[in-house]
Write a protein that holds these residues in place. Sequence first.
Motif, PDB file in Angstrom:
ATOM      1  N   ALA A   1       0.844  -1.204   0.000  1.00 36.56           N
ATOM      2  CA  ALA A   1       0.000   0.000   0.000  1.00 36.56           C
ATOM      3  C   ALA A   1       0.875   1.249   0.000  1.00 36.56           C
ATOM      4  O   ALA A   1       0.595   2.218  -0.719  1.00 36.56           O
ATOM      5  N   ALA A   2       1.953   1.220   0.799  1.00 37.75           N
ATOM      6  CA  ALA A   2       2.852   2.372   0.861  1.00 37.75           C
ATOM      7  C   ALA A   2       3.530   2.603  -0.488  1.00 37.75           C
ATOM      8  O   ALA A   2       3.700   3.743  -0.927  1.00 37.75           O
ATOM      9  N   ALA A   3       3.894   1.525  -1.160  1.00 35.78           N
ATOM     10  CA  ALA A   3       4.528   1.637  -2.469  1.00 35.78           C
ATOM     11  C   ALA A   3       3.550   2.237  -3.486  1.00 35.78           C
ATOM     12  O   ALA A   3       3.928   3.061  -4.328  1.00 35.78           O
ATOM     13  N   GLU A   4       2.307   1.839  -3.363  1.00 33.44           N
ATOM     14  CA  GLU A   4       1.243   2.364  -4.238  1.00 33.44           C
ATOM     15  C   GLU A   4       1.072   3.873  -4.019  1.00 33.44           C
ATOM     16  O   GLU A   4       1.046   4.654  -4.977  1.00 33.44           O
ATOM     17  N   VAL A   5       0.977   4.259  -2.756  1.00 35.20           N
ATOM     18  CA  VAL A   5       0.810   5.670  -2.401  1.00 35.20           C
ATOM     19  C   VAL A   5       1.988   6.487  -2.925  1.00 35.20           C
ATOM     20  O   VAL A   5       1.815   7.560  -3.504  1.00 35.20           O
ATOM     21  N   GLN A   6       3.193   5.960  -2.726  1.00 32.35           N
ATOM     22  CA  GLN A   6       4.381   6.699  -3.159  1.00 32.35           C
ATOM     23  C   GLN A   6       4.418   6.835  -4.680  1.00 32.35           C
ATOM     24  O   GLN A   6       4.755   7.892  -5.206  1.00 32.35           O
TER      25      GLN A   6
ATOM     26  N   GLU B   1      10.537  14.515   0.632  1.00 30.31           N
ATOM     27  CA  GLU B   1      11.808  13.861   0.299  1.00 30.31           C
ATOM     28  C   GLU B   1      11.924  12.450   0.873  1.00 30.31           C
ATOM     29  O   GLU B   1      12.848  11.711   0.534  1.00 30.31           O
ATOM     30  N   ILE B   2      11.039  12.097   1.767  1.00 20.68           N
ATOM     31  CA  ILE B   2      11.111  10.772   2.401  1.00 20.68           C
ATOM     32  C   ILE B   2      10.666   9.707   1.396  1.00 20.68           C
ATOM     33  O   ILE B   2       9.637   9.837   0.755  1.00 20.68           O
ATOM     34  N   ARG B   3      11.495   8.674   1.260  1.00 21.18           N
ATOM     35  CA  ARG B   3      11.174   7.597   0.314  1.00 21.18           C
ATOM     36  C   ARG B   3      10.965   6.288   1.059  1.00 21.18           C
ATOM     37  O   ARG B   3      11.719   5.970   1.995  1.00 21.18           O
ATOM     38  N   LEU B   4       9.995   5.543   0.619  1.00 25.00           N
ATOM     39  CA  LEU B   4       9.691   4.247   1.225  1.00 25.00           C
ATOM     40  C   LEU B   4      10.922   3.349   1.292  1.00 25.00           C
ATOM     41  O   LEU B   4      11.197   2.723   2.324  1.00 25.00           O
ATOM     42  N   GLU B   5      11.664   3.291   0.192  1.00 19.07           N
ATOM     43  CA  GLU B   5      12.845   2.421   0.155  1.00 19.07           C
ATOM     44  C   GLU B   5      13.849   2.815   1.242  1.00 19.07           C
ATOM     45  O   GLU B   5      14.454   1.946   1.874  1.00 19.07           O
ATOM     46  N   GLY B   6      14.022   4.117   1.428  1.00 17.73           N
ATOM     47  CA  GLY B   6      14.952   4.601   2.446  1.00 17.73           C
ATOM     48  C   GLY B   6      14.480   4.253   3.850  1.00 17.73           C
ATOM     49  O   GLY B   6      15.275   3.885   4.722  1.00 17.73           O
ATOM     50  N   VAL B   7      13.173   4.374   4.059  1.00 16.38           N
ATOM     51  CA  VAL B   7      12.599   4.033   5.371  1.00 16.38           C
ATOM     52  C   VAL B   7      12.781   2.535   5.649  1.00 16.38           C
ATOM     53  O   VAL B   7      13.211   2.135   6.728  1.00 16.38           O
TER      54      VAL B   7
ATOM     55  N   LEU C   1       5.406   9.811   9.184  1.00 11.92           N
ATOM     56  CA  LEU C   1       5.398   8.483   8.557  1.00 11.92           C
ATOM     57  C   LEU C   1       3.968   7.958   8.394  1.00 11.92           C
ATOM     58  O   LEU C   1       3.627   7.383   7.357  1.00 11.92           O
ATOM     59  N   ASP C   2       3.146   8.183   9.409  1.00 17.23           N
ATOM     60  CA  ASP C   2       1.752   7.715   9.316  1.00 17.23           C
ATOM     61  C   ASP C   2       1.010   8.442   8.197  1.00 17.23           C
ATOM     62  O   ASP C   2       0.162   7.851   7.523  1.00 17.23           O
ATOM     63  N   ALA C   3       1.335   9.724   8.023  1.00 17.34           N
ATOM     64  CA  ALA C   3       0.665  10.484   6.962  1.00 17.34           C
ATOM     65  C   ALA C   3       1.138  10.013   5.589  1.00 17.34           C
ATOM     66  O   ALA C   3       0.343   9.885   4.657  1.00 17.34           O
ATOM     67  N   LEU C   4       2.428   9.730   5.478  1.00 20.31           N
ATOM     68  CA  LEU C   4       2.984   9.314   4.183  1.00 20.31           C
ATOM     69  C   LEU C   4       2.608   7.882   3.832  1.00 20.31           C
ATOM     70  O   LEU C   4       2.240   7.579   2.699  1.00 20.31           O
ATOM     71  N   PHE C   5       2.771   6.997   4.805  1.00 25.71           N
ATOM     72  CA  PHE C   5       2.583   5.560   4.571  1.00 25.71           C
ATOM     73  C   PHE C   5       1.685   4.974   5.669  1.00 25.71           C
ATOM     74  O   PHE C   5       2.170   4.306   6.590  1.00 25.71           O
ATOM     75  N   PRO C   6       0.378   5.186   5.548  1.00 31.45           N
ATOM     76  CA  PRO C   6      -0.532   4.766   6.616  1.00 31.45           C
ATOM     77  C   PRO C   6      -0.377   3.280   6.960  1.00 31.45           C
ATOM     78  O   PRO C   6      -0.385   2.428   6.074  1.00 31.45           O
ATOM     79  N   GLY C   7      -0.199   3.015   8.227  1.00 34.49           N
ATOM     80  CA  GLY C   7      -0.149   1.633   8.691  1.00 34.49           C
ATOM     81  C   GLY C   7       1.220   0.980   8.619  1.00 34.49           C
ATOM     82  O   GLY C   7       1.424  -0.083   9.218  1.00 34.49           O
TER      83      GLY C   7
END
Lengths: 122, 122
Positions: free
Chosen positions: A110-115, B23-29, B97-103
């Motif tokens: 889901a996070a990947a989708e949002v991003q 600037e926050i990226r899922l992969e980096g997190v 983080l919750d706002a960017l990638f919920p859950g």
Amino acid sequence: MTPVPRASAATSPRELAHPSCDEIRLEGVLHALSDPMRLRVVRELAVADAEVACSYIELPVTKSTTTHHFRVLREAGVIRQTYRGTAKLNGLRRDDLDALFPGLLDAVLAAAEVQSARLAGS
Amino acid sequence: MTPVPRASAATSPRELAHPSCDEIRLEGVLHALSDPMRLRVVRELAVADAEVACSYIELPVTKSTTTHHFRVLREAGVIRQTYRGTAKLNGLRRDDLDALFPGLLDAVLAAAEVQSARLAGS
């Protein structure tokens, strides 16, 4: 009657090593998912919801780099790779991951989708 | 009345660089969370639910390695580090983080909890 020798799945030299569920570690799964190419593979496998050949997923990297990414995913326990004849098929270990870490894979997908949507829109 | 000079948070040389939410990226997190020590820091910060000094979280590594881990977490957007006098305080960027990638963060924290219990019991 001569017994026909059969290659056992467990002893075949073409059987690839996979971690058992006990051996899968959260840190390894997160590391496997922390690369853009590997995350893309996992998203495509989740959508495909079936075993697919490596060539099914086109990545903008060399074949050997693609092979490397699939191996990292397999060794972390994220995907299962099996030979069917000359093809290597890949499937997400969704059931194993969901059992080990409930909600994690879905949250990452889901996070990947949002991003993706955010970056495409910016 | 002489104005008292105040160090602005934005211009202080002791202000540490943080990625903005954009600037926050899922992969980096995910990469930041993929290390056992960093995952431990994040779990402790989540429990503390407050800004704490680095020394509050004891890791079985050298001070410089600890500093490195906190920097990786900060640069990925997982934690915020601020100077208060001579202390460097650390807090989880949970809201961001919750706002960017919920859950996502909750799923990782829950997975870490499950794994800890499983490994402790085995």
